[in-house]
Design a protein around this motif. Structure first.
Motif, PDB file in Angstrom:
ATOM      1  N   SER A 135       0.841  -1.189   0.000  1.00  0.00           N
ATOM      2  CA  SER A 135       0.000   0.000   0.000  1.00  0.00           C
ATOM      3  C   SER A 135       0.877   1.240   0.000  1.00  0.00           C
ATOM      4  O   SER A 135       1.970   1.237   0.560  1.00  0.00           O
ATOM      5  CB  SER A 135      -0.971   0.005   1.189  1.00  0.00           C
ATOM      6  OG  SER A 135      -0.282  -0.082   2.402  1.00  0.00           O
ATOM      7  N   VAL A 136       0.377   2.276  -0.660  1.00  0.00           N
ATOM      8  CA  VAL A 136       1.108   3.533  -0.743  1.00  0.00           C
ATOM      9  C   VAL A 136       0.144   4.657  -0.413  1.00  0.00           C
ATOM     10  O   VAL A 136      -0.920   4.784  -1.019  1.00  0.00           O
ATOM     11  CB  VAL A 136       1.718   3.748  -2.149  1.00  0.00           C
ATOM     12  CG1 VAL A 136       2.363   5.127  -2.252  1.00  0.00           C
ATOM     13  CG2 VAL A 136       2.747   2.660  -2.444  1.00  0.00           C
ATOM     14  N   TRP A 137       0.543   5.463   0.581  1.00  0.00           N
ATOM     15  CA  TRP A 137      -0.208   6.653   0.965  1.00  0.00           C
ATOM     16  C   TRP A 137       0.493   7.866   0.380  1.00  0.00           C
ATOM     17  O   TRP A 137       1.723   7.935   0.352  1.00  0.00           O
ATOM     18  CB  TRP A 137      -0.256   6.795   2.487  1.00  0.00           C
ATOM     19  CG  TRP A 137      -0.742   8.154   2.905  1.00  0.00           C
ATOM     20  CD1 TRP A 137      -2.040   8.527   3.081  1.00  0.00           C
ATOM     21  CD2 TRP A 137       0.042   9.310   3.158  1.00  0.00           C
ATOM     22  NE1 TRP A 137      -2.096   9.862   3.429  1.00  0.00           N
ATOM     23  CE2 TRP A 137      -0.825  10.364   3.469  1.00  0.00           C
ATOM     24  CE3 TRP A 137       1.407   9.565   3.122  1.00  0.00           C
ATOM     25  CZ2 TRP A 137      -0.380  11.642   3.762  1.00  0.00           C
ATOM     26  CZ3 TRP A 137       1.855  10.842   3.416  1.00  0.00           C
ATOM     27  CH2 TRP A 137       0.954  11.863   3.736  1.00  0.00           C
ATOM     28  N   ASP A 138      -0.305   8.820  -0.117  1.00  0.00           N
ATOM     29  CA  ASP A 138       0.242  10.127  -0.472  1.00  0.00           C
ATOM     30  C   ASP A 138      -0.789  11.194  -0.118  1.00  0.00           C
ATOM     31  O   ASP A 138      -1.924  10.880   0.235  1.00  0.00           O
ATOM     32  CB  ASP A 138       0.677  10.203  -1.943  1.00  0.00           C
ATOM     33  CG  ASP A 138      -0.462  10.152  -2.926  1.00  0.00           C
ATOM     34  OD1 ASP A 138      -1.361  11.019  -2.880  1.00  0.00           O
ATOM     35  OD2 ASP A 138      -0.456   9.253  -3.785  1.00  0.00           O
TER      36      ASP A 138
ATOM     37  N   PRO B  28      -9.998   7.421  -0.383  1.00  0.00           N
ATOM     38  CA  PRO B  28      -9.508   8.710   0.120  1.00  0.00           C
ATOM     39  C   PRO B  28      -9.483   8.687   1.645  1.00  0.00           C
ATOM     40  O   PRO B  28     -10.263   7.989   2.283  1.00  0.00           O
ATOM     41  CB  PRO B  28     -10.542   9.709  -0.397  1.00  0.00           C
ATOM     42  CG  PRO B  28     -11.790   8.907  -0.550  1.00  0.00           C
ATOM     43  CD  PRO B  28     -11.349   7.504  -0.902  1.00  0.00           C
ATOM     44  N   LEU B  29      -8.569   9.447   2.191  1.00  0.00           N
ATOM     45  CA  LEU B  29      -8.478   9.580   3.642  1.00  0.00           C
ATOM     46  C   LEU B  29      -8.818  11.013   3.996  1.00  0.00           C
ATOM     47  O   LEU B  29      -8.177  11.945   3.507  1.00  0.00           O
ATOM     48  CB  LEU B  29      -7.065   9.243   4.124  1.00  0.00           C
ATOM     49  CG  LEU B  29      -6.548   7.849   3.760  1.00  0.00           C
ATOM     50  CD1 LEU B  29      -5.082   7.713   4.126  1.00  0.00           C
ATOM     51  CD2 LEU B  29      -7.377   6.792   4.456  1.00  0.00           C
ATOM     52  N   GLY B  30      -9.821  11.199   4.830  1.00  0.00           N
ATOM     53  CA  GLY B  30     -10.185  12.537   5.266  1.00  0.00           C
ATOM     54  C   GLY B  30      -9.237  13.007   6.347  1.00  0.00           C
ATOM     55  O   GLY B  30      -8.392  12.259   6.833  1.00  0.00           O
ATOM     56  N   ASP B  31      -9.353  14.259   6.731  1.00  0.00           N
ATOM     57  CA  ASP B  31      -8.524  14.775   7.817  1.00  0.00           C
ATOM     58  C   ASP B  31      -8.819  13.987   9.082  1.00  0.00           C
ATOM     59  O   ASP B  31      -9.963  13.794   9.454  1.00  0.00           O
ATOM     60  CB  ASP B  31      -8.823  16.257   8.071  1.00  0.00           C
ATOM     61  CG  ASP B  31      -8.322  17.131   6.938  1.00  0.00           C
ATOM     62  OD1 ASP B  31      -7.335  16.726   6.285  1.00  0.00           O
ATOM     63  OD2 ASP B  31      -8.901  18.196   6.713  1.00  0.00           O
ATOM     64  N   ASP B  32      -7.767  13.524   9.731  1.00  0.00           N
ATOM     65  CA  ASP B  32      -7.959  12.800  10.980  1.00  0.00           C
ATOM     66  C   ASP B  32      -7.353  13.591  12.136  1.00  0.00           C
ATOM     67  O   ASP B  32      -6.922  14.728  11.972  1.00  0.00           O
ATOM     68  CB  ASP B  32      -7.387  11.382  10.902  1.00  0.00           C
ATOM     69  CG  ASP B  32      -5.861  11.346  10.858  1.00  0.00           C
ATOM     70  OD1 ASP B  32      -5.218  12.403  10.988  1.00  0.00           O
ATOM     71  OD2 ASP B  32      -5.317  10.242  10.697  1.00  0.00           O
ATOM     72  N   LEU B  33      -7.318  12.987  13.260  1.00  0.00           N
ATOM     73  CA  LEU B  33      -6.831  13.623  14.475  1.00  0.00           C
ATOM     74  C   LEU B  33      -5.405  14.164  14.321  1.00  0.00           C
ATOM     75  O   LEU B  33      -5.056  15.170  14.901  1.00  0.00           O
ATOM     76  CB  LEU B  33      -6.882  12.611  15.631  1.00  0.00           C
ATOM     77  CG  LEU B  33      -6.412  13.072  16.993  1.00  0.00           C
ATOM     78  CD1 LEU B  33      -7.313  14.200  17.494  1.00  0.00           C
ATOM     79  CD2 LEU B  33      -6.424  11.912  17.962  1.00  0.00           C
ATOM     80  N   PHE B  34      -4.607  13.510  13.507  1.00  0.00           N
ATOM     81  CA  PHE B  34      -3.206  13.902  13.341  1.00  0.00           C
ATOM     82  C   PHE B  34      -2.977  14.749  12.096  1.00  0.00           C
ATOM     83  O   PHE B  34      -1.839  14.980  11.713  1.00  0.00           O
ATOM     84  CB  PHE B  34      -2.320  12.659  13.308  1.00  0.00           C
ATOM     85  CG  PHE B  34      -2.480  11.818  14.538  1.00  0.00           C
ATOM     86  CD1 PHE B  34      -1.959  12.240  15.748  1.00  0.00           C
ATOM     87  CD2 PHE B  34      -3.188  10.632  14.493  1.00  0.00           C
ATOM     88  CE1 PHE B  34      -2.120  11.477  16.893  1.00  0.00           C
ATOM     89  CE2 PHE B  34      -3.353   9.865  15.631  1.00  0.00           C
ATOM     90  CZ  PHE B  34      -2.821  10.280  16.836  1.00  0.00           C
ATOM     91  N   GLY B  35      -4.049  15.190  11.429  1.00  0.00           N
ATOM     92  CA  GLY B  35      -3.919  16.038  10.263  1.00  0.00           C
ATOM     93  C   GLY B  35      -3.569  15.313   8.985  1.00  0.00           C
ATOM     94  O   GLY B  35      -3.187  15.932   8.005  1.00  0.00           O
ATOM     95  N   GLN B  36      -3.680  13.989   8.968  1.00  0.00           N
ATOM     96  CA  GLN B  36      -3.386  13.216   7.773  1.00  0.00           C
ATOM     97  C   GLN B  36      -4.588  13.224   6.841  1.00  0.00           C
ATOM     98  O   GLN B  36      -5.720  13.070   7.269  1.00  0.00           O
ATOM     99  CB  GLN B  36      -3.052  11.769   8.131  1.00  0.00           C
ATOM    100  CG  GLN B  36      -1.803  11.618   8.956  1.00  0.00           C
ATOM    101  CD  GLN B  36      -0.558  11.946   8.175  1.00  0.00           C
ATOM    102  OE1 GLN B  36      -0.439  11.616   7.016  1.00  0.00           O
ATOM    103  NE2 GLN B  36       0.371  12.616   8.822  1.00  0.00           N
ATOM    104  N   SER B  37      -4.327  13.426   5.590  1.00  0.00           N
ATOM    105  CA  SER B  37      -5.365  13.289   4.564  1.00  0.00           C
ATOM    106  C   SER B  37      -4.661  12.751   3.335  1.00  0.00           C
ATOM    107  O   SER B  37      -3.472  12.490   3.349  1.00  0.00           O
ATOM    108  CB  SER B  37      -6.035  14.633   4.297  1.00  0.00           C
ATOM    109  OG  SER B  37      -5.094  15.562   3.791  1.00  0.00           O
ATOM    110  N   GLY B  38      -5.381  12.594   2.291  1.00  0.00           N
ATOM    111  CA  GLY B  38      -4.805  12.077   1.058  1.00  0.00           C
ATOM    112  C   GLY B  38      -5.527  10.834   0.614  1.00  0.00           C
ATOM    113  O   GLY B  38      -6.751  10.732   0.727  1.00  0.00           O
TER     114      GLY B  38
END
Length: 159
Positions: free
Chosen positions: A85-88, A131-141
């Motif tokens: 898996s690759v997150w960006d 897609p990843l929404g904004d989470d507690l740690f500010g991660q999205s993408g």
């Protein structure tokens, strides 16, 4: 006091690695080199060629279509299978990973790019993205992933 630990075979079949990749054109090569070392170390060299192609395409996509770092994650699955898996940071799910998108545009025969994720879909046993929404740690993408493993024609047993 009794201590319980997994057997050696259980422990070796359950592993995961994560590699932080900077936004750098060398990222796909570093990801491929890391992947080969991990698969060799865990006795999975028979899936290395296909895994290397798929990993390279996912990491290249992250480099080309986002402006920040990416994360590569390699995880063992039951049956000597692998999930890559690759997150960006770019939340756009590209075709063909976005199964809800309009029909895919054709790629001109002489085009220099545009086929990478189609290769992933062709050679992977399973694939997807979300897609990843904004989470507690500010991660999205977004996260794009694929799975592969041995096939009976590879001479390896499938569980």
């Amino acid at each position: 006091m009794v201590t319980v630990s997994p057997s050696k075979s259980e422990a070796s079949a359950s592993w995961a690695y994560a590699l932080q990749l900077p936004h750098d054109p060398l990222a796909p090569r570093i990801a491929r080199t890391t992947l080969r070392a991990v698969l060799s170390g865990h006795g999975l060299p028979h899936i290395a060629d296909t895994a290397e192609l798929l990993t390279s395409e996912l990491v290249t996509n992250a480099y080309r279509h986002s402006t920040g770092p990416a994360t590569l994650r390699l995880r063992a699955l039951p049956g000597a299978r692998l999930r890559v898996s690759v997150w960006d940071a770019n939340p756009h799910i590209p075709p063909p990973f976005d199964r809800h998108a309009s029909p895919l545009p054709s790629i001109p025969t002489g085009a220099d790019g545009g086929r990478g994720l189609f290769l992933v879909c062709h050679y992977a046993d399973a694939w997807g993205g979300y897609p990843l929404g904004d989470d507690l740690f500010g991660q999205s993408g977004k996260l794009l992933w694929c799975e592969l493993g041995p096939h009976p024609a590879d001479g390896a047993a499938v569980a």
